[in-house]
Enzyme design. Structure first.
Site, PDB file in Angstrom:
ATOM      1  N   ARG A 393     -24.932 -25.926 -62.025  1.00 46.40           N
ATOM      2  CA  ARG A 393     -24.671 -26.591 -63.404  1.00 46.40           C
ATOM      3  C   ARG A 393     -25.564 -27.899 -63.143  1.00 46.40           C
ATOM      4  O   ARG A 393     -26.423 -28.148 -63.060  1.00 46.40           O
ATOM      5  CB  ARG A 393     -24.903 -26.206 -64.737  1.00 46.40           C
ATOM      6  CG  ARG A 393     -25.186 -25.761 -65.936  1.00 46.40           C
ATOM      7  CD  ARG A 393     -24.755 -26.196 -67.784  1.00 46.40           C
ATOM      8  NE  ARG A 393     -25.897 -25.978 -68.486  1.00 46.40           N
ATOM      9  CZ  ARG A 393     -26.021 -27.239 -69.238  1.00 46.40           C
ATOM     10  NH1 ARG A 393     -25.161 -28.120 -68.838  1.00 46.40           N
ATOM     11  NH2 ARG A 393     -26.419 -27.014 -70.086  1.00 46.40           N
ATOM     12  N   CYS A 394     -25.208 -28.546 -62.891  1.00 44.74           N
ATOM     13  CA  CYS A 394     -24.828 -30.352 -62.852  1.00 44.74           C
ATOM     14  C   CYS A 394     -26.170 -30.656 -61.881  1.00 44.74           C
ATOM     15  O   CYS A 394     -26.413 -31.650 -61.903  1.00 44.74           O
ATOM     16  CB  CYS A 394     -23.949 -31.024 -62.359  1.00 44.74           C
ATOM     17  SG  CYS A 394     -21.948 -30.929 -64.363  1.00 44.74           S
ATOM     18  N   MET A 395     -26.304 -29.432 -60.647  1.00 47.96           N
ATOM     19  CA  MET A 395     -27.073 -29.866 -60.100  1.00 47.96           C
ATOM     20  C   MET A 395     -28.644 -29.122 -60.362  1.00 47.96           C
ATOM     21  O   MET A 395     -29.350 -29.993 -59.191  1.00 47.96           O
ATOM     22  CB  MET A 395     -26.637 -29.483 -58.222  1.00 47.96           C
ATOM     23  CG  MET A 395     -25.226 -30.338 -58.008  1.00 47.96           C
ATOM     24  SD  MET A 395     -25.389 -29.891 -56.280  1.00 47.96           S
ATOM     25  CE  MET A 395     -24.296 -28.431 -56.909  1.00 47.96           C
TER      26      MET A 395
END
EC number: 3.5.3.6
Length: 404
Positions: A393-395
């Protein structure tokens, strides 16, 4: 593309990513902490894993994957924009006066690399042999690199009401937010669709807020983490803009412990379907306060909101916003597995559709538990990607999803 999304799990149609580049090779055991890393990844392997990730998105969803570098180069053909970004990037080293000379000696693509991967004095001297860098050593950065740039979730957030452009807590990451805002406000494919909720016009030094702290709970509610990277004042202004815009009715401020393992709200939980949440149990139990912002009145251009401190757990809040809520714990509830897999962002999976997620292959117990609940888990290699301590999700920054 209207640059608004109304869920965390609607079928993915377009997403923004950044393929790691030279900025990663700038990391050494001696500067990694200064550059906000805890390890030194191997770039070639990191790129292969990232390529696998982006290709998996294309192959399994048909979604458009935008790469930041390509968008940035398109925008930088405007010399006025390029000059401003270069001047701002050189300010910290006191070399802003060199911006025009740099633009004259480097191509647009080279300038895009400089703005993301940085520039050292000795590299600059190869182009400008007569350079007088004062007291700066040849190994010093004229422009520091942005090795965290492959975590595209942090510099902005799309909500049902518009875009929150981040004001990054750590000075070393602020240029990331500046680059993304410049791209979206100037790229011909996006600029007509930008509705900015934050920062407020006239706020030259806005309080910090980061995209990883923003989660859409339902058609009517958004949660924002009050974390080590997002301030209460920023949440207030973002909530005021969201509620005044009228798309959502409730904004929750979730108070997280100021600890590295709870850096952003999306390391605590993610929403995978209209009734399913994946959560790290230790973090859920560590949330000691949640506040609720609602609209009080709108009088012309003036928006008044009210804040209420809730005397109930985060789970209770989630249960009220998400009917028939089911919460799956990382590590399938096993404390040892949960702690181990949380270190590699077990709760930070990327939903590409209802009950369809992309997860690190190393989080085997969490992935098995997801599959047992009927969730389709698409795995990606993670030996190098996980070294930055951020998950799938962070990427990713979703730009368009099917409405749910």
């Amino acid at each position: 593309m209207n640059l608004r999304i109304n869920s965390e799990f609607g079928t993915l149609k377009a997403v923004l990513m950044h393929r790691p580049g030279k900025e990663i090779d700038r990391l050494t055991p001696y500067n990694k902490e200064y550059l906000l890393f805890e390890d030194v990844p191997y770039l070639e392997a990191l790129q292969k894993e990232h390529d696998t990730f982006s290709n998996l998105i294309k192959e399994t969803t048909g979604a458009m994957v935008y790469q930041l570098r390509e968008l940035l180069i398109r925008v930088l053909y405007d010399q006025t924009i390029l000059l401003k970004l270069m001047q701002d990037s050189l300010k910290r080293s006191g070399l802003g006066y060199l911006a025009e000379e740099i633009l004259g000696r480097y191509s647009t693509a080279e300038c895009a690399t400089i703005l993301t991967a940085g520039l050292k004095i000795h590299e600059l001297k190869r182009k400008i042999p007569s350079l007088n860098a004062g007291e700066l050593m040849d190994s010093a950065f004229a422009i520091a690199p942005c090795p965290n740039l492959y975590f595209q979730r942090d510099p902005m957030a799309l909500t049902p009401g518009g875009i929150i452009f981040s004001s990054m807590k750590m000075e070393g990451r602020q240029r990331e937010a500046d680059l993304l805002r410049t791209v979206f406000e100037n790229h011909p494919e996006f600029k007509e669709h930008v509705h900015t909720l934050y920062p407020i016009n006239g706020h030259d030094t806005p309080p910090s807020i980061e995209g990883g702290d923003v989660i859409i709970l339902s058609h009517e509610a958004v949660a924002i983490g009050n974390s080590e990277r997002t301030d209460e004042k920023a949440i207030y202004h973002a909530a005021k803009a969201l509620l005044g815009e009228g798309t959502v009715k409730r904004v929750y401020e979730v108070h997280l412990p100021k600890k590295r393992q709870y850096m952003h709200l999306d390391t605590v939980f993610t929403v995978l379907d209209e009734n399913l949440v994946l959560a790290y149990p230790d973090a859920m139990n560590a949330v000691l306060q949640t506040s609720l912002y609602t609209l009080k009145e709108v009088n012309g251009d003036r928006v008044n909101i009210k804040r209420e401190v809730l005397k109930e757990s985060l789970l209770t809040v989630l249960g009220r916003e998400i009917p028939h809520l089911e919460v799956l714990s990382t590590g399938d509830g096993n404390s040892d597995y949960s702690q181990r897999e949380q270190w590699f962002d077990g709760a930070n999976v990327f939903a590409v559709g209802p009950r369809r997620v992309i997860s690190y292959n190393r989080n085997i117990h969490t992935n098995r538990a997801l599959r047992n609940l009927g969730v389709e888990v698409l795995e990606i290699p993670s030996s190098e990607l996980s070294r930055g301590l951020g998950g799938p999700r962070c990427m990713t920054m979703p730009l368009s999803r099917s409405r749910v």
